[in-house]
Design a protein around this motif. Sequence first.
Motif, PDB file in Angstrom:
ATOM      1  N   VAL A 159       0.761  -1.511  -0.350  1.00 46.13           N
ATOM      2  CA  VAL A 159      -0.104   0.300  -0.241  1.00 46.13           C
ATOM      3  C   VAL A 159       1.109   1.316  -0.046  1.00 46.13           C
ATOM      4  O   VAL A 159       1.883   1.137   1.668  1.00 46.13           O
ATOM      5  CB  VAL A 159      -0.992  -0.097   1.516  1.00 46.13           C
ATOM      6  CG1 VAL A 159      -1.501   1.394   1.588  1.00 46.13           C
ATOM      7  CG2 VAL A 159      -1.884  -1.705   0.919  1.00 46.13           C
ATOM      8  N   GLY A 160       0.682   2.513  -0.817  1.00 48.97           N
ATOM      9  CA  GLY A 160       0.883   3.343  -0.987  1.00 48.97           C
ATOM     10  C   GLY A 160       0.463   4.469   0.072  1.00 48.97           C
ATOM     11  O   GLY A 160      -0.486   4.439  -0.752  1.00 48.97           O
ATOM     12  N   ILE A 161       0.444   5.113   0.106  1.00 45.82           N
ATOM     13  CA  ILE A 161      -0.115   6.808   1.760  1.00 45.82           C
ATOM     14  C   ILE A 161       0.691   7.619   0.472  1.00 45.82           C
ATOM     15  O   ILE A 161       1.768   7.971   0.557  1.00 45.82           O
ATOM     16  CB  ILE A 161      -0.666   6.270   2.726  1.00 45.82           C
ATOM     17  CG1 ILE A 161      -1.025   4.890   3.035  1.00 45.82           C
ATOM     18  CG2 ILE A 161      -1.094   7.246   3.485  1.00 45.82           C
ATOM     19  CD1 ILE A 161      -0.791   4.755   4.360  1.00 45.82           C
ATOM     20  N   MET A 162      -0.868   8.331  -0.031  1.00 46.16           N
ATOM     21  CA  MET A 162       0.190  10.056  -0.478  1.00 46.16           C
ATOM     22  C   MET A 162      -0.234  10.684   1.437  1.00 46.16           C
ATOM     23  O   MET A 162      -1.437  10.936   1.635  1.00 46.16           O
ATOM     24  CB  MET A 162      -0.847  10.476  -1.283  1.00 46.16           C
ATOM     25  CG  MET A 162      -0.159  10.160  -2.595  1.00 46.16           C
ATOM     26  SD  MET A 162       1.602  10.612  -3.347  1.00 46.16           S
ATOM     27  CE  MET A 162       1.685   9.683  -4.542  1.00 46.16           C
ATOM     28  N   LEU A 163       0.729  10.796   2.080  1.00 46.16           N
ATOM     29  CA  LEU A 163       0.935  12.328   2.515  1.00 46.16           C
ATOM     30  C   LEU A 163       1.333  13.791   2.487  1.00 46.16           C
ATOM     31  O   LEU A 163       2.290  14.019   1.997  1.00 46.16           O
ATOM     32  CB  LEU A 163       1.896  11.508   4.133  1.00 46.16           C
ATOM     33  CG  LEU A 163       1.738  10.157   4.264  1.00 46.16           C
ATOM     34  CD1 LEU A 163       2.914  10.183   5.358  1.00 46.16           C
ATOM     35  CD2 LEU A 163       0.291  10.642   5.228  1.00 46.16           C
TER      36      LEU A 163
END
Length: 178
Positions: A159-163
């Motif tokens: 999973v990639g999460i854009m912060l």
Amino acid sequence: GMTLIPPFDHPDVMAGQGTAARELFAQAGPLDLLVVPVGGGGLISGCATVAKAMDTPVTVVGVEPEAGDDVRRSLARGEIVEIPTPRTIADGQQTTAPGRLTFAVMRERVDRIVTVTDDDLRAAMRFAFERMRIVLEPSGASALAALLSGAVTAPGSRVGIMLSGGNVDVARFVELLG
């Protein structure tokens, strides 16, 4: 004689925002899921365009505040829905409708939209600060909030999460985390 470039509904803005996903994929490699904050749609349009161009399938999920779900409503209806200015701590996501250009991209490339509460946003901001020493504004914490709250689950997935966004001053940050 100046040219106004909208903050999200412009091809150059979407392309520029997409570079964040390009950098993520370059550093992390293939992902199963990409979770991205959604306001007017510029960031997720660019990121979804990059994600869907990858060699392996990637599910793209957008996250809005519960009080400001104009994109979720618009995608469900199949046309742009305008809502009153949302009452949420996520000031960067207080849009009243997605952009015309971003809506077209989101319809084609975003798999689903979920919502999070203001309490979920506060919890994600606190988690990012305490565990990662990252200061996030409420809007920028929404993708993380979706995972921490269970609005998005992905056991066993990459999973990639854009912060995105640290545009919060110290006093407001402290007030929000109380």
